[in-house]
Each structure stands twice: as C-alpha cells, then as structure tokens.
Design an enzyme around this catalytic site. Structure first.
Site, short mmCIF file in Angstrom:
data_model
loop_
_atom_site.label_atom_id
_atom_site.label_comp_id
_atom_site.label_asym_id
_atom_site.label_seq_id
_atom_site.Cartn_x
_atom_site.Cartn_y
_atom_site.Cartn_z
N CYS A 149 0.85 -1.19 0.00
CA CYS A 149 0.00 0.00 0.00
C CYS A 149 0.89 1.25 0.00
O CYS A 149 1.71 1.44 0.90
CB CYS A 149 -0.91 0.00 1.22
SG CYS A 149 -1.89 -1.50 1.42
N CYS A 183 -17.38 -1.07 9.04
CA CYS A 183 -16.69 0.22 9.04
C CYS A 183 -15.82 0.26 7.79
O CYS A 183 -14.88 -0.52 7.66
CB CYS A 183 -15.85 0.36 10.31
SG CYS A 183 -14.86 1.88 10.37
N ARG A 242 -16.66 9.50 10.07
CA ARG A 242 -15.55 9.66 11.01
C ARG A 242 -14.44 10.53 10.41
O ARG A 242 -13.85 10.19 9.39
CB ARG A 242 -15.01 8.29 11.43
CG ARG A 242 -16.12 7.41 12.02
CD ARG A 242 -15.59 6.15 12.67
NE ARG A 242 -16.71 5.28 13.09
CZ ARG A 242 -17.36 5.39 14.25
NH1 ARG A 242 -16.99 6.31 15.11
NH2 ARG A 242 -18.35 4.57 14.54
#
Length: 330
Positions: free
Chosen positions: A58, A190, A262
């Site tokens: 990543c 989530c 969030r």
C-alpha cells in the site's frame, strides 16, 4: 434526499459533490440534524497492536516491510497491555476502541487467539470493539463476533479504477469480499477511504458510489486525508485542503444519512475552525490519542478544549446502532 438508497448513480453523486461548497454544507448540516444529534461526536481510540512488517505494498502505508520508514516495528502486544490501553482510553472518554494489526490477512494461529482474548476483554469494559486486521474469512469473522467484536474496519481506500495505482498485492474485489464476510457474520461494517493519493474527483465520487451501493450502507465511514510519510511512494504528496475534506464528508452524509462519518487521519493538520466546519458538514466521530496507528494525532487536551469551545458532548457507545453486543459476564 433523506431517503435511504442503495441504487445511486455516479452522476447523481457527482451532482451533490460538485455543489457550491456553502450550499453543500447547508444541505448536509440539515440532513445531519434529521438523523443525529449535531452536538454529539463519538470519541474513539485506535491502537496498533502489531506494527510493521506487513507484506503488502500500500503506497500510503509506513508499515509495509518493503518501505524504509522510521516506525518502530513490534510483534503482537500482550493481551494485558492492550487491555490497559483500552481502560485508559475509556477513562479518557473514548467509547469505541479499535485495534489494528499490520497483517495482509488473518491466520488461524496463536496470534488470532490472542486477538480474540483482547476483544473479549475490551468488550467487558462496555466499549464498542472494532478491529482492522486485513482480509478475513466468514468463519474468522464469526469467531470475532462470538468473542464480542462489534465492528470490523476494512477500508476500500479509493475507487476501483484508481486502486491498482495504490496497491498491487491484492485487488479491489478482495476488499469487497472481506466486507461481505463481515456483513454475513452480522458485524457492523466500518469502511471508508483516503483522499490525497493522486486520485481525481471522479475517483472520490467512485469510492463513495461503491460504499453507498453496498447491500447495506456501512454503519461507519472513515474519511481520511493522506498523511505523507517519508520512505513511502506518496511521501511528496501535498496535504489536501480542508474544503476537499468537507466536500467528501458532506457528500457522504447526504447519501448515507444514518452512517457515522468519522473525521480520521489528517486531523493533526486542522485547527479548531476547520474541524468545526467538518462537524457542521456531518462528521460525528473523531479518533483521540497521540497516534492514529503510526501517524500523529491531536493531543487529548486539545480535543477536550475543542469540545468545550464548540459545546460538543461525547456520544455514548452503541447509541442508535442496530447491532448491539452486551458486555460479556465475568
């Protein structure tokens, strides 16, 4: 606009995303008030229980073994140490405790057994327990659920089209498959993403399109701004503007009105006024503590001062959520 839909088109989301910013904030704030108490913000804590050494690539992540960053690598923390951190977080006002491990996928071994013990222990504190451990099977998701896990975080990161520019060690469908396993285990989903990784507005819209057209909207949608870390391929990317964050938050609020949106990574670079605009646009959760996994985060005292200035109050655990897990006895 306030109806719950799972059949959005990219054009519909683009028409919202591209509204004049003040109109967008106003509309998002109005919807936010229909579904949430605008004075409530959930305070969460995220702890890295196993740091570094990840085999993934990543491009944003300092925990990838192949990148030369200055993070302190450590194996899985002892259960007792994690539970002490959870107790400290609860005492400081957090109602959700998230544990992250730098793994590509969950493996059925002693480390996973230790994670299950951590979940049980945090659950007994009466907190919402969340984990982010990489890919997992439906069986593993079920075991986490049985241990008392409330939510599982697995971000899709970006659009399907841009995904291959950021990660090559797994594909976009791997992300969606894990979310499917999480949903089948009746865990709270989530899932959100990161902006500032060289993606286009169309990619940001595409990411939101994938999230909103899931069988059920994620209960929790983290919106992260890239925090460039020296030694990663994205180390020279510039910080996104607060207006870009607001545009993502407001659009997410309008198309997923029941979700917790969030305000996550990147908050360290925002002052109180900028964060206030994010809350006005529909964000209703922050992560507290000096670190967000391995990247810096505002100090708890600054957050408490901000809450006082903005007359915000912490949101209680499990409030308004469809999935409730009672603390385990003993």
């Amino acid at each position: 606009m306030s109806s719950i839909r799972n059949n959005w088109t990219k054009e519909e989301i683009a028409s919202i995303y591209n509204k004049p910013i003040l109109s967008l904030i106003y509309e998002a704030a109005s919807i936010h008030r229909q579904f949430h108490d605008p004075q409530e913000v959930q305070v969460c804590t995220l702890l890295s229980v196993k740091t570094g050494g990840c085999p993934e690539d990543c491009a944003y992540c300092p925990q990838a073994a192949r990148y030369h960053t200055d993070i302190e690598v450590h194996k899985l923390l002892p259960v007792e140490e994690v539970l002490k951190n959870a107790q400290k977080a609860r005492d400081a006002g957090s109602t959700r405790f998230c544990m992250g491990a730098a793994w590509r996928e969950v493996r059925d071994n002693k480390d996973f057994d230790a994670i299950l013990e951590m979940v049980k222990g945090v659950n007994q504190l009466g907190m919402e327990v969340c984990c982010t451990l990489g890919m997992l099977t439906e069986h593993q998701a079920t075991k986490l659920k049985e241990a008392g896990l409330y939510a599982y975080n697995h971000n899709i990161d970006t659009s399907e089209e841009h995904y291959k520019e950021i990660i090559s060690t797994r594909n976009f469908n791997d992300r969606l498959e894990t979310l499917q396993h999480v949903r089948k285990a009746k865990l709270s989903v989530c899932s959100g993403g990161i902006i500032g990784m060289g993606e286009s507005d169309e990619d940001r819209i595409g990411m939101l399109l994938t999230l909103v057209n899931q069988p059920e909207h994620p209960e929790s949608v983290p919106v992260n701004a890239l925090v460039p870390v020296e030694g990663t391929p994205l180390e020279h990317h510039k910080r996104v503007s607060v207006w870009e964050m607001i545009r993502m938050i407001a659009t997410a609020r309008l198309i997923m009105p029941r979700a917790m949106v969030r305000l996550s990574a990147g908050r360290i670079n925002m002052n109180t006024e900028e964060q206030a605009l994010c809350f006005l646009a529909g964000a209703n959760s922050i992560f507290a503590g000096e670190k967000l996994l391995t990247t810096p985060n505002p100090e708890e005292d600054k957050d408490k001062e901000m809450f006082q200035t903005l007359n915000l109050k912490p949101r209680k655990a499990f409030k308004g959520n469809k999935i409730k897990i009672e603390p385990l006895a003993g």
